[in-house]
Design a protein around this motif. Structure first.
Motif, mmCIF file in Angstrom:
data_model
loop_
_atom_site.group_PDB
_atom_site.id
_atom_site.type_symbol
_atom_site.label_atom_id
_atom_site.label_comp_id
_atom_site.label_asym_id
_atom_site.label_seq_id
_atom_site.Cartn_x
_atom_site.Cartn_y
_atom_site.Cartn_z
ATOM 1 N N PRO A 1 0.823 -1.215 0.000
ATOM 2 C CA PRO A 1 0.000 0.000 0.000
ATOM 3 C C PRO A 1 0.857 1.265 0.000
ATOM 4 O O PRO A 1 1.805 1.410 0.770
ATOM 5 C CB PRO A 1 -0.807 -0.129 1.295
ATOM 6 N N GLY A 2 0.512 2.159 -0.925
ATOM 7 C CA GLY A 2 1.227 3.416 -1.033
ATOM 8 C C GLY A 2 2.517 3.340 -1.818
ATOM 9 O O GLY A 2 3.153 4.375 -2.077
ATOM 10 N N ASP A 3 2.931 2.112 -2.217
ATOM 11 C CA ASP A 3 4.207 1.977 -2.921
ATOM 12 C C ASP A 3 4.097 1.255 -4.254
ATOM 13 O O ASP A 3 4.662 1.714 -5.243
ATOM 14 C CB ASP A 3 5.200 1.233 -2.038
ATOM 15 N N ARG A 4 3.363 0.137 -4.301
ATOM 16 C CA ARG A 4 3.323 -0.613 -5.557
ATOM 17 C C ARG A 4 2.166 -1.606 -5.591
ATOM 18 O O ARG A 4 1.702 -2.082 -4.556
ATOM 19 C CB ARG A 4 4.637 -1.368 -5.787
ATOM 20 N N VAL A 5 1.737 -1.886 -6.814
ATOM 21 C CA VAL A 5 0.837 -3.000 -7.119
ATOM 22 C C VAL A 5 1.436 -3.732 -8.309
ATOM 23 O O VAL A 5 1.793 -3.113 -9.315
ATOM 24 C CB VAL A 5 -0.583 -2.515 -7.467
ATOM 25 N N ILE A 6 1.578 -5.044 -8.187
ATOM 26 C CA ILE A 6 2.156 -5.867 -9.248
ATOM 27 C C ILE A 6 1.222 -7.042 -9.497
ATOM 28 O O ILE A 6 0.842 -7.752 -8.563
ATOM 29 C CB ILE A 6 3.555 -6.383 -8.857
ATOM 30 N N THR A 7 0.837 -7.252 -10.749
ATOM 31 C CA THR A 7 -0.045 -8.354 -11.115
ATOM 32 C C THR A 7 0.588 -9.178 -12.218
ATOM 33 O O THR A 7 1.129 -8.627 -13.178
ATOM 34 C CB THR A 7 -1.420 -7.838 -11.576
ATOM 35 N N PRO B 1 13.197 -1.040 -7.889
ATOM 36 C CA PRO B 1 12.769 0.360 -7.954
ATOM 37 C C PRO B 1 11.884 0.714 -9.139
ATOM 38 O O PRO B 1 11.346 1.821 -9.191
ATOM 39 C CB PRO B 1 14.102 1.116 -8.042
ATOM 40 N N SER B 2 11.742 -0.183 -10.117
ATOM 41 C CA SER B 2 10.948 0.130 -11.303
ATOM 42 C C SER B 2 10.298 -1.134 -11.840
ATOM 43 O O SER B 2 10.754 -2.262 -11.571
ATOM 44 C CB SER B 2 11.825 0.752 -12.401
ATOM 45 N N MET B 3 9.247 -0.975 -12.643
ATOM 46 C CA MET B 3 8.593 -2.118 -13.252
ATOM 47 C C MET B 3 9.515 -2.808 -14.252
ATOM 48 O O MET B 3 9.428 -4.024 -14.456
ATOM 49 C CB MET B 3 7.291 -1.676 -13.932
ATOM 50 N N PHE B 4 10.407 -2.059 -14.878
ATOM 51 C CA PHE B 4 11.381 -2.666 -15.782
ATOM 52 C C PHE B 4 12.244 -3.668 -15.023
ATOM 53 O O PHE B 4 12.487 -4.780 -15.496
ATOM 54 C CB PHE B 4 12.252 -1.583 -16.415
ATOM 55 N N GLN B 5 12.706 -3.275 -13.841
ATOM 56 C CA GLN B 5 13.518 -4.176 -13.041
ATOM 57 C C GLN B 5 12.701 -5.371 -12.539
ATOM 58 O O GLN B 5 13.208 -6.493 -12.436
ATOM 59 C CB GLN B 5 14.140 -3.424 -11.854
ATOM 60 N N VAL B 6 11.432 -5.150 -12.234
ATOM 61 C CA VAL B 6 10.555 -6.263 -11.850
ATOM 62 C C VAL B 6 10.435 -7.251 -13.013
ATOM 63 O O VAL B 6 10.480 -8.471 -12.822
ATOM 64 C CB VAL B 6 9.168 -5.749 -11.429
ATOM 65 N N LEU C 1 2.874 -9.151 -17.243
ATOM 66 C CA LEU C 1 3.198 -8.472 -15.991
ATOM 67 C C LEU C 1 2.689 -7.039 -16.069
ATOM 68 O O LEU C 1 2.998 -6.320 -17.023
ATOM 69 C CB LEU C 1 4.720 -8.476 -15.776
ATOM 70 N N GLY C 2 1.915 -6.632 -15.097
ATOM 71 C CA GLY C 2 1.409 -5.271 -15.063
ATOM 72 C C GLY C 2 1.501 -4.679 -13.677
ATOM 73 O O GLY C 2 1.572 -5.408 -12.687
ATOM 74 N N GLY C 3 1.507 -3.363 -13.607
ATOM 75 C CA GLY C 3 1.504 -2.732 -12.298
ATOM 76 C C GLY C 3 2.086 -1.337 -12.310
ATOM 77 O O GLY C 3 2.355 -0.759 -13.367
ATOM 78 N N GLN C 4 2.284 -0.810 -11.121
ATOM 79 C CA GLN C 4 2.840 0.527 -10.945
ATOM 80 C C GLN C 4 3.651 0.572 -9.665
ATOM 81 O O GLN C 4 3.245 0.012 -8.635
ATOM 82 C CB GLN C 4 1.738 1.595 -10.907
ATOM 83 N N LYS D 1 -6.567 1.864 -10.888
ATOM 84 C CA LYS D 1 -6.548 3.280 -11.232
ATOM 85 C C LYS D 1 -5.170 3.862 -10.960
ATOM 86 O O LYS D 1 -4.554 3.567 -9.940
ATOM 87 C CB LYS D 1 -7.612 4.045 -10.424
ATOM 88 N N ASN D 2 -4.713 4.689 -11.898
ATOM 89 C CA ASN D 2 -3.391 5.301 -11.768
ATOM 90 C C ASN D 2 -3.184 5.905 -10.386
ATOM 91 O O ASN D 2 -4.049 6.616 -9.859
ATOM 92 C CB ASN D 2 -3.203 6.398 -12.823
ATOM 93 N N ASP D 3 -1.999 5.624 -9.827
ATOM 94 C CA ASP D 3 -1.524 6.239 -8.585
ATOM 95 C C ASP D 3 -2.315 5.842 -7.342
ATOM 96 O O ASP D 3 -2.166 6.480 -6.292
ATOM 97 C CB ASP D 3 -1.495 7.777 -8.703
#
Length: 229
Positions: A25-31, A66-71, A103-106, A186-188
């Motif tokens: 929460p507040g940092d990332r969501v990864i699916t 630190p980034s979705m690319f690295q994930v 892979l999706g997320g923010q 939803k974004n952010d």
């Protein structure tokens, strides 16, 4: 959106979840959504899960990068590792152990994005020219997405489009089946907005399925007949 059908031949069908989510929460969501060999994809998810919970002597995980690319790099490397471990006699990604991942997320500090991860461990990211990905049995539903997708469409219309695409695939191929899992973000927000399982007897899905069939027949009948000379 993902379906839940797995099969090992025409006489052995079962249901299993193909969508998996991690939230900080507040940092990332990864699916992750998976397709391909079930043993491979289940091992992939288990390894990602176990490594994210380890507390000592571990490399950065999907919850640390630190980034979705690295994930995406972590997911790709782990998938490649799983396939190699499953095939000690030299079996490769084109074999029965093949699997692929969306892979999706923010992650806080950057925008949401999607990656398609191949069994070889490499991956590609969405672009304006390629705004969505499909894995698994895609050929029956893809024409609908290509013709009807609009980047400005609402979440509600996007969900409707996905249901039409899946319905067409389900009617044409036994390896895809109900129920469907639908997730929105939803974004952010850094949390899943909604997560729903759509069963075969869902009233809205049944309306979509029947209405799409009627609309296709109506559109076909409205076209002029071919003239044989």
């Amino acid at each position: 959106m993902s379906d839940t059908r797995t099969n090992a031949g025409v006489d052995h069908f079962s249901k299993t979840r193909k969508m998996f989510t991690w939230e900080v929460p507040g940092d990332r969501v990864i699916t992750l959504m998976t397709a391909g060999n079930l043993a491979t994809t289940q091992t992939l998810i288990s390894m990602l899960e176990e490594r994210s919970k380890a507390t000592v002597d571990r490399a950065p995980t999907i919850l640390d990068e630190p980034s979705m690319f690295q994930v995406a790099r972590v997911v790709g490397a782990t998938l490649k590792e799983v396939i190699a471990l499953s095939a000690p006699t030299g079996q490769n990604s084109s074999s029965e152990f093949r699997a692929s991942v969306i892979l999706g997320g923010q992650i806080k500090g950057s925008g949401p994005t999607l990656f398609l991860v191949y069994p070889e461990g490499n991956f590609v990211e969405i672009t304006q020219e390629t705004p969505f990905f499909q894995i698994g049995e895609a050929k029956y539903g893809k024409p609908i997405l290509v013709r009807a997708y609009d980047p400005d469409m609402s979440f509600e219309d996007a969900a409707k489009l996905l249901m039409v695409s899946f319905d067409s695939t389900i009617k044409a191929n036994l390896s895809v089946g109900m129920p469907l899992d639908l997730q929105t973000y939803k974004n952010d927000d850094f949390k899943v907005s909604s997560q729903t399982r759509i069963e075969e007897d869902n009233d809205y899905y049944q309306m979509i399925s029947e209405g799409w069939g009627d609309a296709l027949r109506s559109a076909f009948n409205s076209l002029p007949a071919y003239t044989i000379e």
